[in-house]
Design a protein around this motif. Structure first.
Motif, mmCIF file in Angstrom:
data_model
loop_
_atom_site.group_PDB
_atom_site.id
_atom_site.type_symbol
_atom_site.label_atom_id
_atom_site.label_comp_id
_atom_site.label_asym_id
_atom_site.label_seq_id
_atom_site.Cartn_x
_atom_site.Cartn_y
_atom_site.Cartn_z
ATOM 1 N N ALA A 84 0.875 -1.166 0.000
ATOM 2 C CA ALA A 84 0.000 0.000 0.000
ATOM 3 C C ALA A 84 0.919 1.225 0.000
ATOM 4 C CB ALA A 84 -0.913 -0.013 1.233
ATOM 5 N N TRP A 85 1.099 1.816 -1.166
ATOM 6 C CA TRP A 85 2.068 2.911 -1.334
ATOM 7 C C TRP A 85 1.425 4.221 -0.892
ATOM 8 C CZ3 TRP A 85 5.731 2.785 -6.090
ATOM 9 C CH2 TRP A 85 6.765 3.720 -5.924
ATOM 10 N N GLN A 86 1.993 4.850 0.114
ATOM 11 C CA GLN A 86 1.452 6.101 0.642
ATOM 12 C C GLN A 86 1.983 7.283 -0.179
ATOM 13 O OE1 GLN A 86 -0.846 6.239 3.158
ATOM 14 N NE2 GLN A 86 -0.821 4.011 3.047
ATOM 15 N N VAL A 87 1.092 7.906 -0.964
ATOM 16 C CA VAL A 87 1.500 9.050 -1.789
ATOM 17 C C VAL A 87 0.787 10.332 -1.355
ATOM 18 C CG1 VAL A 87 2.126 7.666 -3.796
ATOM 19 C CG2 VAL A 87 -0.235 8.445 -3.526
ATOM 20 N N ARG A 88 0.217 10.322 -0.178
ATOM 21 C CA ARG A 88 -0.488 11.515 0.315
ATOM 22 C C ARG A 88 0.438 12.728 0.295
ATOM 23 N NH1 ARG A 88 -2.190 9.530 4.587
ATOM 24 N NH2 ARG A 88 -4.380 9.239 4.021
ATOM 25 N N ASN A 89 -0.027 13.794 -0.381
ATOM 26 C CA ASN A 89 0.690 15.065 -0.483
ATOM 27 C C ASN A 89 2.016 14.963 -1.245
ATOM 28 O OD1 ASN A 89 -1.318 16.370 1.044
ATOM 29 N ND2 ASN A 89 -0.332 15.770 2.956
ATOM 30 N N LYS A 90 2.245 13.842 -1.931
ATOM 31 C CA LYS A 90 3.472 13.706 -2.728
ATOM 32 C C LYS A 90 3.177 14.039 -4.193
ATOM 33 C CE LYS A 90 5.643 10.366 0.347
ATOM 34 N NZ LYS A 90 6.197 9.000 0.505
ATOM 35 N N ARG A 91 4.185 14.592 -4.854
ATOM 36 C CA ARG A 91 4.031 15.023 -6.244
ATOM 37 C C ARG A 91 4.149 13.836 -7.183
ATOM 38 N NH1 ARG A 91 1.814 19.584 -8.462
ATOM 39 N NH2 ARG A 91 3.125 20.581 -10.034
ATOM 40 N N VAL A 92 3.106 13.625 -8.005
ATOM 41 C CA VAL A 92 3.109 12.545 -8.985
ATOM 42 C C VAL A 92 2.820 13.134 -10.363
ATOM 43 C CG1 VAL A 92 2.082 10.365 -9.688
ATOM 44 C CG2 VAL A 92 2.321 10.879 -7.252
ATOM 45 N N LEU A 93 3.653 12.792 -11.331
ATOM 46 C CA LEU A 93 3.500 13.293 -12.695
ATOM 47 C C LEU A 93 2.777 12.270 -13.551
ATOM 48 C CD1 LEU A 93 4.094 15.152 -15.128
ATOM 49 C CD2 LEU A 93 6.355 14.070 -15.294
ATOM 50 N N VAL A 94 1.707 12.697 -14.220
ATOM 51 C CA VAL A 94 0.982 11.855 -15.168
ATOM 52 C C VAL A 94 1.172 12.453 -16.556
ATOM 53 C CG1 VAL A 94 -1.256 10.963 -15.898
ATOM 54 C CG2 VAL A 94 -0.728 11.157 -13.454
ATOM 55 N N VAL A 95 1.750 11.675 -17.465
ATOM 56 C CA VAL A 95 1.963 12.131 -18.840
ATOM 57 C C VAL A 95 0.893 11.496 -19.712
ATOM 58 C CG1 VAL A 95 3.564 12.261 -20.776
ATOM 59 C CG2 VAL A 95 4.438 12.316 -18.420
ATOM 60 N N GLY A 96 0.018 12.326 -20.277
ATOM 61 C CA GLY A 96 -1.090 11.827 -21.072
ATOM 62 C C GLY A 96 -2.413 12.261 -20.471
#
Length: 252
Positions: free
Chosen positions: A17-29
């Motif tokens: 369970a990867w915790q990405v709360r408040n982390k920057r994630v880039l979506v290309v597309g």
């Protein structure tokens, strides 16, 4: 050595369970696949940046942008986009294999975890088929072999779950938090875990869902003596294992 240990079965993934709360994630597309990825990220409270030409936006992605649920750059991806040190993950969902592979290689150089849609060899992680009921999340993964089959298996699992299991889990979480207030010490950790496990085993999902605030308070009184009363005993004020005369007779 008479002990038997689990056999190793290679070829799997380490499902986390990867915790990405408040982390920057880039979506290309910005197409249909990107829409699904973005929804998953927003449900996990990630800080999402979408890079895609506006004429390639799916209606759902356009809606997310319009509602300012994501940040947006209206153009194709550029290598300098990965210079942002806050980017912790990259997801690509474009129809250009060469561009996708270029992004993958750049991510490897910068040690950024990446998922290149529909190209399993260029993925640090996979998206499985997800069932969500409040705090409950169940993911089915075929490790890139059959996404459609994962969806079928997920639906079959979900169909066999109680309809109120999400509420039951929320209440267990509330009980755990209250228990930490009753027994906050580090040394109480093992006992807290064992006691909570006993509650979850002794009470049915229906009992846990029916549990109210006052039931939790009464149940917590049983923590110190380390016993588990039933929901009925909690509401009647009975002690576990104590028979109380109810006015009936067992003989004639």
């Amino acid at each position: 050595m008479g002990e038997k240990f689990p056999e190793i079965e290679g070829g799997g993934s380490l499902i986390l369970a990867w915790q990405v709360r408040n982390k920057r994630v880039l979506v290309v597309g910005g197409g249909e696949v990107a829409a699904g990825r973005i929804l998953n990220l927003l449900n996990a409270d990630a800080n999402v940046l979408v890079i895609s030409p506006r004429d390639g936006l799916n209606p759902e992605v356009a809606y997310r942008i319009e509602q300012k649920q994501v940040d947006y750059i209206d153009r194709v991806f550029e290598p300098t986009d990965l210079d942002d040190p806050n980017i912790t993950m990259v997801l690509t969902a474009v129809d250009d294999p060469e561009a996708s592979t270029q992004i993958w290689k750049l991510c490897k150089e910068k040690r950024i975890a990446a998922n290149i849609a529909d190209v399993p060899p260029e993925c640090d992680f996979y998206f499985g088929s997800m069932h969500r009921d409040g705090p409950l999340q169940i993911m089915v993964s075929t490790n890139g072999n059959g996404p459609k089959l994962a969806n079928i298996v997920r639906r079959r699992i979900a169909a066999n779950l109680p309809p109120n299991i999400g509420d039951a889990i929320k209440k267990v979480g509330a009980l755990r938090r209250k228990l930490r207030g009753v027994a906050p010490g580090i040394e109480e950790g093992p006992k807290r875990m064992q006691w909570m496990s006993k509650v979850c085993l002794a009470w049915s999902l229906e009992d846990l869902c029916d549990m109210e605030e006052q039931d939790m308070e009464k149940l917590l009184e049983s923590y110190a003596p380390n016993v588990i009363p039933s929901l009925e005993q909690v509401r009647l004020g009975e002690e576990p294992g104590v028979w109380q005369f109810d006015g009936s007779f067992g003989w004639y």
